[in-house]
Design an enzyme around this catalytic site. Sequence first.
Site, mmCIF file in Angstrom:
data_model
loop_
_atom_site.group_PDB
_atom_site.id
_atom_site.type_symbol
_atom_site.label_atom_id
_atom_site.label_comp_id
_atom_site.label_asym_id
_atom_site.label_seq_id
_atom_site.Cartn_x
_atom_site.Cartn_y
_atom_site.Cartn_z
ATOM 1 N N ASP A 140 23.914 10.894 -12.841
ATOM 2 C CA ASP A 140 23.862 9.659 -13.634
ATOM 3 C C ASP A 140 24.519 9.943 -14.980
ATOM 4 O OD1 ASP A 140 22.375 8.865 -11.511
ATOM 5 O OD2 ASP A 140 20.550 8.414 -12.624
ATOM 6 N N HIS B 146 19.399 15.872 -12.925
ATOM 7 C CA HIS B 146 18.542 15.583 -14.085
ATOM 8 C C HIS B 146 17.121 15.273 -13.610
ATOM 9 C CE1 HIS B 146 19.880 11.594 -12.789
ATOM 10 N NE2 HIS B 146 18.822 11.094 -13.399
ATOM 11 N N GLY C 40 0.786 -1.234 0.000
ATOM 12 C CA GLY C 40 0.000 0.000 0.000
ATOM 13 C C GLY C 40 0.808 1.268 0.000
ATOM 14 N N ASP D 250 2.030 7.279 2.022
ATOM 15 C CA ASP D 250 0.837 6.485 1.736
ATOM 16 C C ASP D 250 -0.329 7.452 1.574
ATOM 17 O OD1 ASP D 250 -1.195 4.701 1.503
ATOM 18 O OD2 ASP D 250 -0.870 3.671 3.394
ATOM 19 N N HIS E 47 24.880 5.978 -5.561
ATOM 20 C CA HIS E 47 23.833 5.543 -6.477
ATOM 21 C C HIS E 47 23.982 4.055 -6.810
ATOM 22 C CE1 HIS E 47 21.002 5.380 -9.754
ATOM 23 N NE2 HIS E 47 20.765 6.688 -9.711
ATOM 24 N N ASP F 130 2.967 4.254 -1.486
ATOM 25 C CA ASP F 130 3.089 4.890 -2.800
ATOM 26 C C ASP F 130 4.541 5.199 -3.147
ATOM 27 O OD1 ASP F 130 0.290 4.913 -3.211
ATOM 28 O OD2 ASP F 130 0.115 6.702 -1.950
ATOM 29 N N HIS G 48 23.316 4.449 -17.829
ATOM 30 C CA HIS G 48 24.415 4.458 -16.871
ATOM 31 C C HIS G 48 25.642 3.783 -17.470
ATOM 32 C CE1 HIS G 48 21.632 5.562 -13.562
ATOM 33 N NE2 HIS G 48 20.781 4.835 -14.263
ATOM 34 N N HIS H 282 17.428 -1.777 -26.353
ATOM 35 C CA HIS H 282 17.548 -0.992 -25.116
ATOM 36 C C HIS H 282 19.013 -0.897 -24.714
ATOM 37 C CE1 HIS H 282 16.784 0.776 -21.251
ATOM 38 N NE2 HIS H 282 17.473 -0.178 -20.658
ATOM 39 N N ASP I 196 28.395 7.755 -9.858
ATOM 40 C CA ASP I 196 27.315 6.805 -10.144
ATOM 41 C C ASP I 196 27.846 5.379 -10.264
ATOM 42 O OD1 ASP I 196 25.133 5.415 -11.225
ATOM 43 O OD2 ASP I 196 25.272 6.398 -13.183
ATOM 44 N N ASP J 123 13.767 9.444 -9.370
ATOM 45 C CA ASP J 123 14.619 9.088 -8.237
ATOM 46 C C ASP J 123 15.607 10.197 -7.896
ATOM 47 O OD1 ASP J 123 15.914 8.521 -10.672
ATOM 48 O OD2 ASP J 123 17.228 7.030 -9.770
#
Length: 558
Positions: free
Chosen positions: A164, A74, A49, A443, A390, A51, A368, A364, A195, A78
């Site tokens: 990053d 950036h 539950g 939450d 990181h 978020d 990083h 893909h 990073d 996160d």
Amino acid sequence: MKKITGTNISIFALGGLGEIGKNTYVIEYQEEIILIDAGIKFPTDELFGIDYVIPDYTYLLQNKEKIKGIFITHGHEDHIGGIPYLLKEIDAPIYAGKLALELIKERLKEHGLLKETRLIEIEEDKIVSYEYLALDFFRTTHSIPDSYGICVKTPYGNIVHTGDFKFDLTPIGPISNMSKIANIGKEGVLCLLSDSTNSEIPGFSLSEKEISGTIHDLFGQIDGRIIFATFASNMYRFKQAIEAAVLHNRKIVVLGRSLLRAVRIGSELGYLKIPKESLIEASAVNDYPDDQILVICTGSQGEPFAALSRIAYNKHPQLSVRKKDTVIFSSSPIPGNTLSINRIIDQLSRAGASVLHHKLKKIHTSGHGAQEELKLMISLLKPKFFVPIHGEYKMLKKHVSLAEECGVPLEKSFIMDNGTILEVNEDEASITGTVPANAVYVDGEGIGDIGTIVLRDRKIFSESGILLVVVAIDFREKKIISGPQIISRGFVFIRESEQLMGKLREIANAATIQSLESGNRRWSDIRSDILDQVEPYIYKITKRRPMILPVLMDVSKR
């Protein structure tokens, strides 16, 4: 900048060490605090539950008068997602690149904070100076435009935070400013924070140009509709898909609120150039032949409510899977999401679609840098002290070994936890203490009001269910008026467990009477007596431990 002899610089993280997410780093000297990034972390499966997860801001609140600014490397969540929660407690200006500022504005609008927040755009040739500290910026390459590394100029030397990054010599956007990075290295770097995400991956990361070539080739070969799933934050990736669609005369449908927002902002800033006639609504998708349709959507991580999941399970109002559809997953699994992604792929395959992902095609690449890129950054900057950031612990540890290969002595590298303070000066560095750095759970509208006990209870509910024992008692007469009634949710189906329910009523009844006859008038004592009798019996018979809640009602006549 002034220099005061004998006073060290403090470096610590409130998030981002030993984990992927909630990147928040602090550099403090004298009465000045510089905050680099303010991110969130998305919850894992055991955080029922929840978020978001944000850092513990206790230290920042206690020292908010020292905070000079929040500097953003950036625009990924996160790194910026925690800003609204932090700004509800402190007042500080936000410094960020053009795209990150627009994404932050959207966040602040949602929280009603936009009007009162100072937003300042950063550029490579702009230096922000304070009494003791100054900040300079250098462009890096990442999966989103306007990514920067930050050089904090201190009286003892430069402290560099890479943000990053990767070194892509054929990127979609601007190339990393290696010349400026090298010049910072020539000036001298006291401490490097770098990073560590891909420190375990050998070699160099794939170039975006190679991914772009694969995407264009696929768009030229596929006959049916293309459903392209990626992160809404990976603007360079869906930019490639859009350009390929325009080249191959496909109409473009964009699904997912976050993706629609990213496309709008990218178009407004000029990062995306989409002919108006190429964009269509989802409701118009059947007005064109299948080989003229591209659907770009969210859901590449198997999120149950994202557009791709609703399409896969035929729950989307306008789109469902067709036999000749090709679904392209242009992302790699975030740790913990593999099972969800596999379920979506299986469902798409059952519905007749062809599914392509990064293990089958070069569709893909990470934003990083891999090992050789991390070593290049260390070699260019030549730091005296090194702090990997990181990443999970194993990534930080591997990064330290890479730094050692590049000439940084092992004793001058520091693998730290969130909250660990590193003090540095021009001659030495050492761990000196800690600040509060616990995870804080968001939450709904609640921030920090969900603790380990609540999460434990939610875990029990999800795994073993709940059992209510409801008893109406006349406390004056010390007797039961009605009940005990047993109510089960998620434990057993009552109609098929009448014998068990009957036995539980008997046990609860006897426990209640015994407790009342012993003189107990406190509800807590009676509840404990019921639990002490009911809980062992349930485990003995079922080998389960549901949450048991005795509910007592006082019906004594007044």
